[in-house]
Scaffold this active site. Structure first.
Site, PDB file in Angstrom:
ATOM      1  N   HIS A 158       0.812  -1.224   0.000  1.00  0.00           N
ATOM      2  CA  HIS A 158       0.000   0.000   0.000  1.00  0.00           C
ATOM      3  C   HIS A 158       0.844   1.272   0.000  1.00  0.00           C
ATOM      4  O   HIS A 158       0.319   2.363  -0.190  1.00  0.00           O
ATOM      5  CB  HIS A 158      -0.932   0.000   1.215  1.00  0.00           C
ATOM      6  CG  HIS A 158      -2.026  -1.018   1.086  1.00  0.00           C
ATOM      7  ND1 HIS A 158      -3.300  -0.685   0.706  1.00  0.00           N
ATOM      8  CD2 HIS A 158      -2.020  -2.358   1.230  1.00  0.00           C
ATOM      9  CE1 HIS A 158      -4.035  -1.778   0.639  1.00  0.00           C
ATOM     10  NE2 HIS A 158      -3.280  -2.815   0.955  1.00  0.00           N
ATOM     11  N   ASP A 367       3.493   9.372  -0.729  1.00  0.00           N
ATOM     12  CA  ASP A 367       2.308   8.596  -0.345  1.00  0.00           C
ATOM     13  C   ASP A 367       2.076   7.523  -1.397  1.00  0.00           C
ATOM     14  O   ASP A 367       2.181   7.800  -2.594  1.00  0.00           O
ATOM     15  CB  ASP A 367       1.078   9.536  -0.310  1.00  0.00           C
ATOM     16  CG  ASP A 367       0.092   9.163   0.786  1.00  0.00           C
ATOM     17  OD1 ASP A 367       0.023   7.979   1.137  1.00  0.00           O
ATOM     18  OD2 ASP A 367      -0.612  10.078   1.275  1.00  0.00           O
TER      19      ASP A 367
HETATM   20  P1  ADQ Z   1      -3.218   5.996   4.829  1.00  0.00           P
HETATM   21  O1  ADQ Z   1      -1.805   6.447   4.994  1.00  0.00           O
HETATM   22  O2  ADQ Z   1      -3.974   5.791   6.059  1.00  0.00           O
HETATM   23  O3  ADQ Z   1      -3.286   4.676   3.925  1.00  0.00           O
HETATM   24  P2  ADQ Z   1      -5.105   7.421   2.914  1.00  0.00           P
HETATM   25  O4  ADQ Z   1      -5.012   6.753   1.615  1.00  0.00           O
HETATM   26  O5  ADQ Z   1      -5.208   8.885   2.803  1.00  0.00           O
HETATM   27  O6  ADQ Z   1      -3.910   7.162   3.909  1.00  0.00           O
HETATM   28  O7  ADQ Z   1      -6.402   6.829   3.616  1.00  0.00           O
HETATM   29  C1  ADQ Z   1      -6.907   7.402   4.714  1.00  0.00           C
HETATM   30  C2  ADQ Z   1      -8.348   6.975   4.964  1.00  0.00           C
HETATM   31  O8  ADQ Z   1      -8.611   7.302   6.306  1.00  0.00           O
HETATM   32  C3  ADQ Z   1      -9.341   7.725   4.091  1.00  0.00           C
HETATM   33  O9  ADQ Z   1     -10.457   6.919   3.800  1.00  0.00           O
HETATM   34  C4  ADQ Z   1      -9.743   8.903   4.976  1.00  0.00           C
HETATM   35  O10 ADQ Z   1     -11.066   9.368   4.794  1.00  0.00           O
HETATM   36  C5  ADQ Z   1      -9.578   8.334   6.368  1.00  0.00           C
HETATM   37  N1  ADQ Z   1      -9.098   9.428   7.229  1.00  0.00           N
HETATM   38  C6  ADQ Z   1      -7.934  10.065   7.170  1.00  0.00           C
HETATM   39  N2  ADQ Z   1      -7.897  11.056   8.082  1.00  0.00           N
HETATM   40  C7  ADQ Z   1      -9.080  11.024   8.701  1.00  0.00           C
HETATM   41  C8  ADQ Z   1      -9.677  11.814   9.727  1.00  0.00           C
HETATM   42  N3  ADQ Z   1      -9.054  12.854  10.239  1.00  0.00           N
HETATM   43  N4  ADQ Z   1     -10.921  11.497  10.124  1.00  0.00           N
HETATM   44  C9  ADQ Z   1     -11.560  10.471   9.568  1.00  0.00           C
HETATM   45  N5  ADQ Z   1     -11.067   9.722   8.589  1.00  0.00           N
HETATM   46  C10 ADQ Z   1      -9.838   9.987   8.166  1.00  0.00           C
HETATM   47  C11 ADQ Z   1      -2.348   3.796   3.307  1.00  0.00           C
HETATM   48  C12 ADQ Z   1      -1.301   4.439   2.374  1.00  0.00           C
HETATM   49  C13 ADQ Z   1      -2.011   5.274   1.294  1.00  0.00           C
HETATM   50  C14 ADQ Z   1      -3.004   4.404   0.543  1.00  0.00           C
HETATM   51  C15 ADQ Z   1      -3.908   3.649   1.504  1.00  0.00           C
HETATM   52  C16 ADQ Z   1      -4.761   2.619   0.788  1.00  0.00           C
HETATM   53  O11 ADQ Z   1      -0.392   5.237   3.108  1.00  0.00           O
HETATM   54  O12 ADQ Z   1      -1.058   5.820   0.386  1.00  0.00           O
HETATM   55  O13 ADQ Z   1      -3.807   5.220  -0.287  1.00  0.00           O
HETATM   56  O14 ADQ Z   1      -3.165   2.944   2.484  1.00  0.00           O
HETATM   57  O15 ADQ Z   1      -3.982   1.756   0.038  1.00  0.00           O
END
Ligand code: ADQ
Length: 466
Positions: A158, A367
């Site tokens: 990921h 990311d």
């Molecule tokens: P993450 O690093 O956790 O994931 P991201 O892809 O942005 O990052 O996913 C975050 C999820 O958590 C989103 O659905 C978002 O809505 C939720 N989220 C984030 N902050 C939040 C908050 N303050 N309140 C509520 N919800 C929140 C890892 C990798 C990424 C990759 C994903 C999926 O680091 O690059 O996209 O896995 O593969």
């Protein structure tokens, strides 16, 4: 096709409010996959217990069997907080300066991977597809093979795969990658990370690599490496957007920002997300355009994560200082330029907040993909959409932006670049916002998480095994 067996560090039964932030993007994606194919999700329960009876707890939830084990406090220190989150996570996000190399945590990582293999292998049936997730479990395929498993085993990373020159700083890098060659299919978020992996296999291991098909052959075994950009759960997110909760959240933000443009950032509190750099960019914007302080309010939602790791505590303090400095210098009695909120919200509320914000600011330093960028766009009103400012170094930039279409791309390390992008987004005419939205929405809607799981599982089921 048999059942699907998903193995990841944590399993997460979908919960209500506040849980989404802690679960990250992974949880929603895997739940959708399992509901569709039926099967087992195996991982750590999140609980610590020092009695290592090896018991697997089984629980049925919505057609999915959730199988969990507890870990000892030493396992959590060495494997989770140690090797996974203080060695691999920073290194894979190009942060050599934060990467710790401790032999003991490396041993703990191998020990927990072995324990995962020991506990999950009795649950796997002959024609099950096995899908292992993320950097916590890089060597698990090898450990499963050592127990005689002949199933098709896929792996999805990921997060980014770092360039070879950085990756070789990891002691025993070769041993780690050799274990990965026991998978049948390895998925990356983008071609960039896939190319780095192929480059490593060719240069450092002397493997035979075919760039176009992604096949890597070493010692008579072939594994395929492909890019599978992850998407959001489009339908679920749109359904959340139709709820009363979403509508109230939107109203709440609109009424509290009044005539000012709301600009929003939503991230886990993690150094890879570029939060201090983002605040510097906003500070630069206010320095360069002091009169525009009254035009803009920035809302940063960032629930803490990995609080046991020291670098995370330090970053939180730094962010509070930077936000405090700007607010101290720029606030009026009735105006605070930055609202910094340390908590998570439900997806319905986030939808409402996104829709009420005319600028989405997503500026990770690095990311794998970044689902927040896609969620922001998905929540916009097609007739009057907001503008997305997106880091060039997020995997999502590969799908969502060129220099003239889609997202406004930025270098998140440069405060001037960020400041410039904020000004462009703030003054962007509606016609341009609509055109840029149209350039992004198709891929966000169609290349969703269901398409992603289908694509990966179909490819895994089709790989020719040796
Ligand atoms: P993450 O690093 O956790 O994931 P991201 O892809 O942005 O990052 O996913 C975050 C999820 O958590 C989103 O659905 C978002 O809505 C939720 N989220 C984030 N902050 C939040 C908050 N303050 N309140 C509520 N919800 C929140 C890892 C990798 C990424 C990759 C994903 C999926 O680091 O690059 O996209 O896995 O593969």
């Amino acid at each position: 096709m048999g059942r699907l067996v998903v193995i990841s560090n944590r399993v997460a039964v979908p919960k209500a409010r506040g849980a989404a932030g802690a679960q990250g993007g992974l949880a929603g994606a895997l739940n959708s996959a399992l509901k569709e194919y039926g099967g087992i999700w195996f991982g750590w329960s999140g609980q610590q217990s020092d009695d290592r009876t090896g018991n697997v707890k089984l629980q049925r939830n919505d057609g999915v069997t959730i199988a969990t084990i507890d870990l000892s406090s030493r396992d959590v220190d060495e494997y989770y907080n140690g090797y996974a989150n203080s060695t691999l996570w920073p290194l894979f996000h190009y942060r050599l300066d934060l990467t710790e190399y401790e032999r003991e945590t490396g041993k703990g990582y191998e020990r927990v991977n072995e324990r995962f293999a020991e506990c999950v292998s009795p649950l796997i049936e002959e024609d099950d597809l096995v899908w292992v997730h993320d950097y916590h479990l890089l060597p698990l395929g090898d450990r499963l093979r050592a127990r005689g498993l002949k199933n098709r085993i896929g792996f999805f990373l990921h997060i980014p795969w770092p360039p070879t020159r950085l990756f070789v700083s990891l002691p025993f890098h070769e041993r780690l990658v050799r274990t990965m060659l026991e998978y049948d299919l390895i998925g990356f978020q983008t071609d960039e990370w896939r190319e780095s992996f192929l480059h490593y296999c060719r240069k450092e291991l002397g493997a035979k690599v075919d760039e176009s098909s992604g096949s890597i052959t070493l010692d008579g075994r072939t594994v395929i490496a492909r890019a599978y950009p992850i998407g959001i759960d489009w339908e679920h997110f749109q359904a959340q957007g139709q709820t009363e909760e979403a509508r109230k959240a939107e109203q709440r933000l609109v009424s509290s920002t009044r005539l000012r443009t709301a600009m929003i950032g939503v991230d886990r509190l993690d150094y890879s997300k570029g939060l201090p750099e983002r605040i510097d960019g906003i500070g630069r914007f206010f320095d360069q355009h002091p009169k525009r302080v009254s035009d803009l309010v920035f809302i940063q939602i960032a629930p803490p994560s990995r609080e046991d790791v020291e670098t995370y505590q330090q970053m939180r303090t730094l962010l509070e200082q930077k936000t405090g400095q700007i607010n101290g210098a720029r606030s009026e009695v009735d105006l605070v330029p930055i609202r910094y909120v340390n908590r998570g919200y439900s997806h319905a509320e986030l939808y409402g907040f996104f829709r009420a914000s005319k600028i989405g600011l997503v500026t990770p330093l690095r990311d794998g993909m970044n689902l927040v960028a896609k969620e922001y766009v998905a929540a916009q009103d097609p007739e009057d959409p907001g503008a997305l400012i997106l880091s060039r170094f997020a995997g999502a930039a590969r799908q969502l932006g060129t220099d003239v279409e889609g997202a406004v791309l930025v270098n998140p390390h440069s405060p001037d670049d960020l400041s410039h992008a904020i000004r462009i987004a703030l003054d962007m005419p509606r016609a341009e916002r609509k055109a840029r939205y149209q350039a992004m929405i198709g891929t966000i809607r169609d290349d969703n998480v269901q398409a992603w799981t289908k694509h990966f599982c179909a490819d895994l089921a089709a790989v020719r095994q040796q």
